[in-house]
Scaffold this active site. Structure first.
Site, PDB file in Angstrom:
ATOM      1  CB  SER A   1      -0.891   0.027   1.247  1.00 34.53           C
ATOM      2  OG  SER A   1      -1.842  -0.995   1.182  1.00 34.53           O
TER       3      SER A   1
ATOM      4  NE  ARG B   1      -2.467   4.717   0.413  1.00 36.24           N
ATOM      5  CZ  ARG B   1      -3.090   3.564   0.103  1.00 36.24           C
ATOM      6  NH1 ARG B   1      -2.424   2.574  -0.458  1.00 36.24           N
ATOM      7  NH2 ARG B   1      -4.388   3.415   0.351  1.00 36.24           N
TER       8      ARG B   1
ATOM      9  NE  ARG C   1     -10.924  -6.603  -6.546  1.00 36.33           N
ATOM     10  CZ  ARG C   1      -9.935  -6.257  -5.737  1.00 36.33           C
ATOM     11  NH1 ARG C   1      -8.685  -6.316  -6.162  1.00 36.33           N
ATOM     12  NH2 ARG C   1     -10.186  -5.846  -4.516  1.00 36.33           N
TER      13      ARG C   1
ATOM     14  CG  ASP D   1      -5.333  -6.987   2.297  1.00 35.10           C
ATOM     15  OD1 ASP D   1      -6.443  -7.146   1.753  1.00 35.10           O
ATOM     16  OD2 ASP D   1      -4.608  -6.000   2.085  1.00 35.10           O
TER      17      ASP D   1
ATOM     18  CE  LYS E   1     -10.532  -6.744   0.210  1.00 31.48           C
ATOM     19  NZ  LYS E   1     -10.084  -5.354   0.084  1.00 31.48           N
TER      20      LYS E   1
HETATM   21  C1  S3P Z   1      -5.595  -1.244   0.084  1.00 30.21           C
HETATM   22  C2  S3P Z   1      -6.805  -1.260   0.711  1.00 30.21           C
HETATM   23  C3  S3P Z   1      -7.579  -2.478   0.967  1.00 30.21           C
HETATM   24  C4  S3P Z   1      -6.719  -3.731   0.843  1.00 30.21           C
HETATM   25  C5  S3P Z   1      -5.841  -3.691  -0.368  1.00 30.21           C
HETATM   26  C6  S3P Z   1      -4.923  -2.497  -0.332  1.00 30.21           C
HETATM   27  C7  S3P Z   1      -4.912   0.046  -0.139  1.00 30.21           C
HETATM   28  O1  S3P Z   1      -8.618  -2.578   0.022  1.00 30.21           O
HETATM   29  O2  S3P Z   1      -7.535  -4.877   0.814  1.00 30.21           O
HETATM   30  O3  S3P Z   1      -5.047  -4.866  -0.441  1.00 30.21           O
HETATM   31  O4  S3P Z   1      -3.703   0.049  -0.421  1.00 30.21           O
HETATM   32  O5  S3P Z   1      -5.574   1.083  -0.012  1.00 30.21           O
HETATM   33  P1  S3P Z   1     -10.067  -1.878   0.288  1.00 30.21           P
HETATM   34  O6  S3P Z   1      -9.900  -0.420   0.224  1.00 30.21           O
HETATM   35  O7  S3P Z   1     -10.927  -2.387  -0.841  1.00 30.21           O
HETATM   36  O8  S3P Z   1     -10.514  -2.394   1.602  1.00 30.21           O
END
Ligand code: S3P
Length: 427
Positions: A22, A26, A121, A313, A340
């Site tokens: 994540s 970013r 998705r 996750d 997911k």
């Molecule tokens: C993520 C948010 C989560 C997570 C994904 C990564 C992110 O998803 O499951 O692996 O980096 O913002 P959701 O926002 O759909 O919950």
């Protein structure tokens, strides 16, 4: 590729993990729209993040992602160029859902596509708020799946509530809010991961939080930053889970992210009685430290719905752990797992039943009737989902014979070194 996994006695030793997925995404999002140089040390070179890198390169941003560092020469909020072709984002839901927030402010049209799984998705959750902000965005499918077509330009501020706690949706709206004149606010039902807020604030954005509402002021001047990307706690979770179920284990994972919005899995294990210690804690934009887990006998646990976003996750691997301890574990409010990379509730139920575990759903809840003793050996399936593949690899370590997992190439999505690191810790 399929993989045969041999059961083992325990996991012992020390490892450092690749960067958090994540946060790595970013670094690229924020670096590309800041002014000047942004670096990300310990950047995750896995398929998902490399798809984000390719997308921004295709929009004229100079990015170098070498072994352990990404360097981005940002061109400011409106510095992206129209890509010559459609942007292919592979399996990356995070890119598909957050990038449109940035494209909202660019004066060109772009088309975002993905692989087979990503093309199933739901995207309506970002399409609706962006349309309210005046952005020209639509899905090319009746169901609201990718491909997405986005024509950015003028963005109006928005004050919205979203009905799922989702860092991807929240981040998309916050990025779009950067391009609006005024304040944009997003309210979630529960707190989700807050990397976007922390990282944007560190680059100069004005962001505030009140309860579950985050507000951002538009049109800031973002400056490049040097980020350290801590090890991915979601990847660490697999190794920690393995050590938690194999008697005699003792592992240390160095420099792992300890952001409070990502600690649900560690807290659930602590609730089960795990012996977890944190050493060398450091506070930067993202807190991190070394996690040591020594095997201790665990008990079952109840995870409340409000805590699910904090371990979203990690639920598949938590279910594996729960299957090995005496008693009923309940994980409440898990319906997001259905959308997911695969339907993770289906994948979990199918796989865990094959190895002799007892799992069922009641409405949105997952219920596991745990029992002590090794799993049966079986043939398991990844359903082309990286976290399903890795969860089943961990379960296989605790089987009574060799297990085969079909189609494990998907681990490259988030943790290409997974099997290598597991081998390093096997004793
Ligand atoms: C993520 C948010 C989560 C997570 C994904 C990564 C992110 O998803 O499951 O692996 O980096 O913002 P959701 O926002 O759909 O919950």
């Amino acid at each position: 590729m399929d993989k045969t996994i041999r059961p083992i006695e325990r996991l012992c030793g020390e490892v450092s993990l690749p960067g958090d997925k994540s946060i790595s995404h970013r670094v690229v999002f924020i670096g590309s729209i800041s002014r000047g140089k942004t670096t990300g040390k310990n950047f995750l070179r896995a398929e998902d993040c490399l798809n984000t890198v390719s997308a921004f390169k295709a929009m004229g941003i100079d990015i170098e992602a070498d072994k352990k560092r990404v360097t981005i020469m940002g061109k400011g909020l409106n510095g992206l160029e129209k890509p010559e072709e459609e942007l292919y984002l592979g399996n990356s839901g995070t890119t598909m859902r957050i990038l449109p927030g940035i494209l909202a402010g660019q004066d060109f049209e772009a088309i975002l596509t993905g692989d087979e799984s990503l093309s199933k998705r739901p995207m309506d959750r970002i399409i609706a708020p962006l349309q309210k902000m005046g952005v020209g965005i639509c899905s090319k499918s009746i169901e609201g799946f990718p491909p997405l077509v986005i024509k950015g330009g003028k963005v109006t501020p928005l004050d919205c509530s979203i009905n799922v706690a989702s860092a991807q949706v929240k981040s998309c709206v916050l990025f779009a809010g950067l391009y609006a004149d005024g304040v944009t606010s997003v309210t979630e039902p529960f707190l989700s991961r807050d990397h976007t807020e922390r990282m944007l604030a560190s680059c100069g954005a004005k962001i505030s939080r009140k309860g579950f509402t985050v507000s951002i002021e538009g049109k800031p001047s973002l400056r490049g930053m040097e980020f350290f990307v801590p090890g991915d706690i979601s990847s660490a979770a697999f190794l920690i889970a393995g050590a938690a179920i194999l008697e005699g284990s003792d592992i240390t994972i160095k420099e792992v992210g300890l952001n409070p919005t990502r600690l649900g899995f560690l807290n659930a294990l602590l609730g089960m009685g795990a012996d977890i210690r944190v050493h060398n804690r450091k506070e930067t934009v993202e807190p991190y430290g070394d996690i040591r887990l020594r095997y201790a006998r665990l008990k079952s646990v109840v995870v409340e719905k409000k805590d699910v976003p904090l371990l979203i996750d990690e639920i598949p691997v938590l279910a594996v752990v729960a299957s090995t301890v005496e008693g009923r574990t309940v994980i409440k409010g898990c319906s997001e797992l259905r959308v997911k990379e695969t339907d993770r509730i289906f994948a979990l139920t199918e796989n865990l039943r094959r190895i002799g575990a007892e799992i069922r759903t009641e409405g949105e809840d997952i219920i596991i009737e745990g029992k002590r003793g090794r799993f049966n050996n079986a043939i398991l399936k990844s359903y082309t989902d990286h976290r399903t593949a890795m969860s089943m690899a961990i379960a296989s370590l605790y089987a009574d014979g060799d297990c085969r997992i079909e189609d494990v190439d998907c681990v490259n999505t988030s943790f290409p070194e997974f099997f290598e690191m597991l081998d390093h810790l096997k004793k």
